[in-house]
Design an enzyme around this catalytic site. Structure first.
Site, mmCIF file in Angstrom:
data_model
loop_
_atom_site.group_PDB
_atom_site.id
_atom_site.type_symbol
_atom_site.label_atom_id
_atom_site.label_comp_id
_atom_site.label_asym_id
_atom_site.label_seq_id
_atom_site.Cartn_x
_atom_site.Cartn_y
_atom_site.Cartn_z
ATOM 1 C CE LYS A 257 -3.819 1.983 2.763
ATOM 2 N NZ LYS A 257 -4.610 1.806 4.004
ATOM 3 C CB SER B 171 -7.915 3.649 3.079
ATOM 4 O OG SER B 171 -7.037 3.048 4.005
ATOM 5 C CB SER C 115 -8.090 0.855 6.036
ATOM 6 O OG SER C 115 -8.853 2.031 6.051
#
Lengths: 105, 520
Positions: free
Chosen positions: B86, B161, B185
């Site tokens: 990420k 997210s 997330s």
């Protein structure tokens, strides 16, 4: 602080004031949008006020640790040029910033 | 599709299996990496899971692993296995934006601990994945670099997210990936794409080099296609780190072993508490019937494996959303003050006519997106004099109550409590792109079930438990602090039993759709 309304009622002026405190130059359109949205969000989060917590201590951290120290040993820092390479502006091996004092100072 | 059948096969193997084949010399790291790069080239135009891919460097890393193996070097079990990170994870020399314009073009001068550990393990970095800006969001629509699509249905969100990581792994553009979880997330995007995603115990995986959103909540963790893979990746990144002052010292539980134990299928004596406040009787408003039905079926499966299932009430969970959306924005408003246009990233308006404050305000105005600004303003308000006690102080006390609800449910460990708590991971399946962008409260509701474990710092996993309306449903398993192994054990038991009953893995149904008519 001078907020214009009671709790969970955030005006356009309040949002402008908060944005200034947070160093955000928001546009007029954003002020209109955020004032409405944040008012709704504040109404929702104000529900924390309904909890009976008179004798309840606050939790700042889920896993509290105290006096966390590492051994006092020299370790290398990042090379200066590697750090400055990511900066928007640098000069004489330092971060260059816009002026921080008025012209007359 | 430009990929050859052989290359496609390599992208369909689990990471643990890839590690075994690489170790046995049956495949090369270069072939495995190239297969994934081919897949990215073919499918990422649609999915947009990645913000940055450097194929040349990835192939060079893979070639170095192959050369080391050929030379007889002792290599770890993950050497040559590709991974995606990420974009909130800082990577030395590799562009890192956290989904924000304010960091466009920034190449960090150091590696996050999780990135350094994966590098030291010999994994091959495929690229950095898309995310909501500064991890603020539940749909990846808040990225400054465009939306990511769900491989199950490109018209729907991949969760957030960590939506780039979920889309990459579900779409077979990476065998596994790291996400971060502040309020859900990792778990929520894993649930919405049919993956396994685990939020570790707070403090059990280093936060050094994660771009901070809410420091008392942020945790990095694994997203994978199997429970075992998630456990293996978690073990590779976890453990004490002296560079993170909130990192828990000492022994951490064995996770891959717990996953293998669970896959054996015997849950005799395991006590499972179903949280009434998360979709139970009187609390089902906003929960899709299909989600609740899959969760009920999963509970029946676990009961069939010998687990004892009972309902548990955690009344303070009703206030988790309100407490979270005060605490996280408050911490964010402080953390994001570091983006001041001085040390890294964007600077706007520095033409000699403006002073530092004005340049800072313009930089932040142009560098931050709407959701980040909303949260900074909300956090600034919650922390301001006169309102601090009513909002932030009260939220911290509610956080204590949520921790007490967990403690009382888990009991003292003498048989008076449950071993794990369970719930749906999300109230609904993946929603259509754009459906909630103008309604922050509706967007925040996507985190309803994942927030309590975030606030308590307890570990929680999401594991697939079937489809509703053709879209994946996640089953959440929460455990006490540092009992992450329980999450993996129960999740692996459910996964093994449902895969056996179904005759294939849930994600194979996505692959079947692809071969019959392209994505979805």
């Amino acid at each position: 602080m001078g907020f214009h309304h009671s709790m969970s009622n955030l005006s356009r002026e309040d949002v402008a004031h908060l944005a200034r405190l947070a160093r955000l130059a928001v546009t007029d359109e954003e002020l209109d949008l955020f004032a409405g949205q944040l008012d709704v969000v504040l109404g929702a989060v104000a529900r924390v006020g309904t909890a009976a917590v008179a004798d309840v201590p606050p939790t700042t951290h889920a896993v509290p640790l105290t006096n966390v120290l590492r051994p006092d040993e020299l370790t290398p820092s990042l090379p200066r040029e590697a750090v400055l390479a990511g900066a928007p502006a640098s000069e004489d091996d330092r971060f260059r910033v816009p002026r921080i004092l008025g012209e007359s100072a | 599709m430009t990929t050859t059948p052989a290359a496609t096969d390599l992208t369909h193997l689990d990471a643990a299996e890839l590690g075994r084949l690489l170790g046995a010399g049956e495949v090369s790291a270069v072939d495995v990496t190239r297969a994934h790069l081919d897949r990215i080239a073919a499918d990422d135009g649609l999915l947009h899971a990645y913000l940055h891919v450097d194929g040349e460097t990835a192939l060079a890393t893979a070639a170095a692993v192959d050369a080391a193996r050929a030379a007889g070097d002792e290599l770890g079990p993950l050497a040559g296995v590709p991974v995606a990170l990420k974009d909130v994870v800082v990577t030395e020399g590799v562009p890192t934006t956290s989904g924000s314009r304010i960091l466009e073009g920034w190449r960090p001068p150091y590696d996050a601990t999780v990135a350094a550990r994966l590098k030291a393990a010999g994994t091959v970095l495929l690229g950095k994945t898309n995310m909501d800006e500064f991890a603020m969001g539940s749909s990846t629509e808040n990225s400054a670099y465009g939306v990511t699509r769900n491989p199950w249905d490109p018209e729907r969100i991949p969760g957030g997210s960590s939506g780039g990581s979920s889309a990459a792994v579900a779409g077979h553009l990476a065998p596994w990936a790291l996400g971060t979880d502040t309020g859900g997330s990792i778990r929520q995007p894993a649930a919405l794409t049919g993956l396994v995603g685990h939020k570790p115990t707070y403090g059990s995986v280093s936060r050094y080099g994660l771009i901070a959103f809410s420091s008392s909540l942020d945790q990095a963790g694994p997203m994978a296609r199997t429970v075992l893979d998630a456990a293996v990746l978690h073990e590779a990144i976890g453990g004490h780190d002296p560079r993170d002052s909130t990192s828990i010292p000492g022994q951490h539980p064995l996770l891959a072993e717990a996953a293998r134990l669970g896959a054996g299928g015997d849950l005799t004596g395991v006590r499972i508490g179903v949280v009434r406040e998360l979709g139970g009787e009187g609390h089902a408003e906003g929960y899709e019937p299909g989600v609740l039905a899959r969760v009920a079926e999963a509970l029946a499966v676990l009961e069939g494996l010998g687990a004892e299932v009972r309902e548990v009430s955690c009344p303070s969970f009703d206030l988790a959303l309100a407490a979270y959306y005060l605490i996280a924005p408050s911490e964010a408003s402080s953390n994001l003050s570091r983006f001041d246009g001085v040390r890294f990233g964007l600077r706007v308006g520095d033409d000699g006519s403006r002073d530092l404050d004005e340049v800072m305000a313009l930089t932040r105005e142009q560098g931050f997106g709407a959701e980040v600004k909303r949260r900074i303003i909300l956090g600034t308000y919650a922390l301001s004099s006169g309102y601090y006690e009513a909002y932030y102080g009260q939220a911290q006390k509610v956080r204590t109550l949520i921790g007490r609800d967990f403690a009382s449910a888990f009991g003292s460990g003498d048989g008076d409590g449950v071993d794990v708590l369970v719930s749906p991971t999300t109230p609904t399946v993946a929603f259509p792109l754009g459906a909630r962008v103008d309604d922050p409260i509706a967007m925040y509701a996507a985190d309803l079930c994942t927030l309590p474990a975030s606030l308590a710092g307890t570990p929680a996993i999401s594991v697939p438990c079937g489809l509703s309306d053709g879209l994946p449903v996640g089953f959440q398993i929460m455990a006490p602090t540092l009992a992450d192994d329980r999450c993996y054990r129960v999740a692996a038991a459910l996964e093994a039993a449902q895969d056996a009953a179904r005759g294939h893995r849930l994600l194979d149904e996505l692959a079947a759709r692809r071969t019959t008519g392209g994505p979805a």
